[in-house]
Write a protein that holds these residues in place. Structure first.
Motif, PDB file in Angstrom:
ATOM      1  N   THR A 452       0.805  -1.231   0.000  1.00  0.00           N
ATOM      2  CA  THR A 452       0.000   0.000   0.000  1.00  0.00           C
ATOM      3  C   THR A 452       0.833   1.273   0.000  1.00  0.00           C
ATOM      4  O   THR A 452       0.320   2.335  -0.303  1.00  0.00           O
ATOM      5  CB  THR A 452      -0.941   0.037   1.232  1.00  0.00           C
ATOM      6  OG1 THR A 452      -0.130  -0.171   2.388  1.00  0.00           O
ATOM      7  CG2 THR A 452      -2.015  -1.004   1.145  1.00  0.00           C
ATOM      8  N   HIS A 453       2.096   1.204   0.382  1.00  0.00           N
ATOM      9  CA  HIS A 453       2.904   2.426   0.479  1.00  0.00           C
ATOM     10  C   HIS A 453       4.065   2.422  -0.510  1.00  0.00           C
ATOM     11  O   HIS A 453       5.054   3.101  -0.305  1.00  0.00           O
ATOM     12  CB  HIS A 453       3.451   2.601   1.898  1.00  0.00           C
ATOM     13  CG  HIS A 453       2.381   2.981   2.884  1.00  0.00           C
ATOM     14  ND1 HIS A 453       1.351   2.119   3.231  1.00  0.00           N
ATOM     15  CD2 HIS A 453       2.158   4.124   3.578  1.00  0.00           C
ATOM     16  CE1 HIS A 453       0.570   2.707   4.104  1.00  0.00           C
ATOM     17  NE2 HIS A 453       1.039   3.924   4.342  1.00  0.00           N
ATOM     18  N   GLN A 454       3.947   1.599  -1.553  1.00  0.00           N
ATOM     19  CA  GLN A 454       5.048   1.457  -2.511  1.00  0.00           C
ATOM     20  C   GLN A 454       5.503   2.820  -3.035  1.00  0.00           C
ATOM     21  O   GLN A 454       4.706   3.610  -3.503  1.00  0.00           O
ATOM     22  CB  GLN A 454       4.573   0.576  -3.691  1.00  0.00           C
ATOM     23  CG  GLN A 454       5.701  -0.134  -4.406  1.00  0.00           C
ATOM     24  CD  GLN A 454       6.550  -0.994  -3.456  1.00  0.00           C
ATOM     25  OE1 GLN A 454       7.582  -0.527  -3.000  1.00  0.00           O
ATOM     26  NE2 GLN A 454       6.142  -2.209  -3.175  1.00  0.00           N
ATOM     27  N   GLY A 455       6.781   3.060  -2.897  1.00  0.00           N
ATOM     28  CA  GLY A 455       7.309   4.311  -3.444  1.00  0.00           C
ATOM     29  C   GLY A 455       7.206   5.482  -2.502  1.00  0.00           C
ATOM     30  O   GLY A 455       8.030   6.376  -2.516  1.00  0.00           O
ATOM     31  N   LYS A 456       6.151   5.457  -1.637  1.00  0.00           N
ATOM     32  CA  LYS A 456       5.988   6.584  -0.711  1.00  0.00           C
ATOM     33  C   LYS A 456       6.770   6.298   0.559  1.00  0.00           C
ATOM     34  O   LYS A 456       6.977   5.165   0.953  1.00  0.00           O
ATOM     35  CB  LYS A 456       4.510   6.771  -0.351  1.00  0.00           C
ATOM     36  CG  LYS A 456       3.718   7.450  -1.440  1.00  0.00           C
ATOM     37  CD  LYS A 456       2.289   7.670  -0.968  1.00  0.00           C
ATOM     38  CE  LYS A 456       1.329   6.875  -1.826  1.00  0.00           C
ATOM     39  NZ  LYS A 456       0.016   6.767  -1.236  1.00  0.00           N
TER      40      LYS A 456
END
Lengths: 463, 188
Positions: A452-456
């Protein structure tokens, strides 16, 4: 599996009683809260009490000497006992000197600790406990299950049955007022016959040599003033420096214990009655050794109010007898291992470490921190049970490396879903006794977070 | 022998010096508030309160309300129950009247010591306890109470708050465990 857990299991077999016990003690806790909130300076009072005790423990030798001098000046005979055996000998010596056979005693956890009753009884002395709750458990030949409410584990029907047998009260009449009246008549006779009266002590004041005893029933006073000889038994940690310190402690004690603004009687004994004898026995029995353990020293501040028991979720649901120590509950669990760490090894584990005990403690003892410390100490010394030790070892390995942790998580999620019930709920899973595992999620938090937080987010999930 | 052993171990093991905190004090409230609070709390602890408003009304009130009570404010009653008098005789005491020295608003307690009764058993062995208290002698809390007492070292003294009570049977409150079953304070 362990002593406490096993005995708690016995207690919980009677579900109705266990629920009643739980709810009743919670009501006492709520009464305490109401009282505490009505005193705006409550928190500074606790701090003051804690500091007075801290100071006293740093000057304990001097205060004991001052106390002794003052008491002697008042005409009191002061005795010192290094241990339980010595204490019992001193008390029995005083009784013998006075050719006494009949003794009344008000509540004293110290005499419980030293086994005074059985010692005196063996010598043919009749000892009558005069607190109603204590008389009830004395009739039943069992120890108190709570330090303020000794018979809180019993229902009125059982007491009615007991009194019918011992005091010939009406069969089946379990009205508390009726039963109390019967006990009053019975004990009034004991008070009038007694030749020696023994009491515990709540506070001993160095400045004046006064011993202060707090009761609601008036049983300490009935005993002390009716008998020609009075004996007060005091642990060395009960000393406080000044009379004015009583102002602090009497404000805290009953409010914390039962939610009363003060006990019905706060009695100050200074000198013997005309023609009478007054003895004070100062008892160590391991306390001066305990004083040397810095991490645990605070526990000696305890004023025995029982608030930690009333609030403890484990105590409330397991009953005082499950602890097997003289003083049960959270405070008992940090005191008892000092006397015998092997025998009481499971007590520091009889806690959820929720910290409620420390929050209600009127003298701010760090009870739950000490429980946690005991666990570590006992594990280091390899005193904990083998099962617990093995589990901890495995847990230590699993929790210290992320690969091992991830793998175990995966295995557990798969296993709990797919393995037959007996693989999970068996003899080895002590935790699963009486508990069900929650529904197992499909993925771990780590997997979910990645998805759910890929990259962030940065390395730690921060922007 | 035990004495020295204990003191030596304490000296070896005692905590590092920590200061004795200063006297704890709270702001004193106005007398009228204290009186009301005293009355309120006294009821909560199971006592009954009368206010006769004036010393001149006291004796008549007490005689009318507690006929036959042994009045320990009188010299002849003291003489009848001296320190060495028999316990059996004391146990026949029905209602007794005593004078208290002061009251404490926060808990409804009154202070009495050996100057208020000839025999220490009297306040405890009586079935009914009537305490007369000057309504101007009420302090706020136990701090002011003890500062009032100072280091007075009478042989025995007691704070009494309400009748004798117990809740040892299933936490049911019962009045009159061993001491007074009924408790009254007459303020004047």
């Amino acid at each position: 599996m362990t002593g406490h857990a096993h005995k708690a299991g016995q207690f919980l077999k009677n579900g109705e009683r266990a629920s009643w016990h739980d709810e009743t003690l919670w009501i006492v806790r709520q009464k305490r809260d109401k009282m505490a909130r009505a005193v705006p300076e409550w928190e500074s009072l606790r701090e003051q009490a804690s500091q007075i005790k801290q100071h006293t423990l740093s000057e304990l030798d001097n205060y004991l000497i001052q106390f002794e001098q003052q008491a002697v000046k008042n005409g009191v005979q002061v005795h010192w006992a290094a241990n339980a055996g010595g204490f019992n000998e001193i008390v029995s010596g005083i009784i013998k000197e006075n050719n006494a056979r009949k003794v009344v005693k008000s509540k004293s956890m110290l005499t419980e600790e030293c086994g005074l009753n059985p010692f005196l009884e063996k010598q043919g002395v009749e000892v009558t406990d005069t607190d109603l709750g204590e008389r009830i458990i004395q009739f039943r030949d069992e120890p108190p299950s709570h330090i303020v409410m000794p018979a809180i584990h019993l229902k009125k029907e059982e007491i009615s049955e007991l009194f019918h047998e011992k005091l010939h009260t009406e069969k089946g009449n379990s009205d508390p007022a009726y039963l109390t009246a019967a006990a009053r008549l019975h004990l009034r006779q004991k008070f009038l016959e007694a030749e020696v009266a023994i009491t515990g002590v709540n506070f001993a004041v160095a400045e004046t040599g006064a011993v202060v005893v707090c009761t609601n029933e008036g049983n300490a006073d009935m005993g002390v003033h009716a008998a020609p000889v009075q004996i007060h038994c005091v642990g060395i940690e009960k000393i406080i420096p000044r009379m004015e310190d009583l102002g602090v402690f009497t404000r805290l004690l009953a409010r914390s214990a039962t939610g009363q603004p003060v006990t019905a009687y706060t009695s100050h004994y200074l000198a013997p009655k005309p023609g009478g004898q007054m003895h004070i026995v100062i008892v160590d029995n391991g306390r001066s050794q305990h004083l040397g353990k810095e991490d645990y020293r605070n526990a000696l501040k305890c004023i025995r109010c029982g608030a930690c028991m009333n609030t403890c979720p484990v105590y409330r649901k397991s009953g005082g007898h499950s602890y097997g120590s003289v003083i049960p509950g959270p405070i008992g669990s940090i005191l008892a291992p000092h006397t015998n760490s092997k025998k009481y090894k499971d007590l520091p584990f009889a806690s959820s470490l929720c910290g409620s005990c420390s929050n209600v403690c009127p003298v701010k003892i760090d009870i739950h921190d000490q429980l946690y410390r005991w666990r570590q100490d006992l594990s280091e010394k390899k005193i904990v049970s083998p099962g617990k030790r093995a589990t901890m070892k495995v847990a230590g390995k699993v929790l210290s490396g992320s690969r091992m942790y991830d793998l175990s998580g995966k295995m557990a999620r798969w296993g709990i879903k797919n393995l037959p019930r007996m693989f999970i709920y068996n003899r080895l899973n002590v935790w699963g006794k009486g508990r069900e595992l929650p529904e197992i999620p499909k993925e771990s938090f780590k997997q979910w977070y990645k998805k759910t937080h890929q990259g962030k987010g940065g390395k730690n999930g921060q922007e | 022998m035990d004495r020295n052993k204990i003191l030596q171990t304490i000296r070896k093991n005692k905590a590092q010096a920590a200061p004795l905190p200063k006297t704890f004090s709270t702001p004193e409230e106005e007398p009228k508030k204290l009186l009301d609070r005293f009355k309120e709390i006294l009821q909560q602890v199971g006592g009954e309160c009368f206010d006769v408003k004036g010393a001149e009304n006291l004796n008549l009130f007490v005689e009318e309300h507690f006929p036959g009570a042994k009045d320990f404010r009188k010299k002849e009653t003291w003489e009848k129950y001296p320190p060495g008098c028999g316990k059996e005789e004391l146990s026949q005491l029905g209602a007794v009247i005593l004078e208290a020295q002061f009251g404490v608003a926060e808990n409804g307690a009154v202070w009495m010591d050996e100057s208020n009764f000839p025999n220490r058993l009297v306040p405890f062995i009586a079935e009914k306890l009537v305490v007369c208290l000057d309504s101007e002698q009420i302090c706020g809390n136990m701090h002011t109470a003890y500062s009032r007492l100072g280091n007075r070292t009478n042989g025995f003294g007691v704070f009494v708050s309400g009748p004798s009570k117990t809740a040892d049977i299933e936490q049911n409150l019962v009045l009159g465990a061993h001491g007074a079953k009924e408790y009254f304070v007459v303020l004047f």
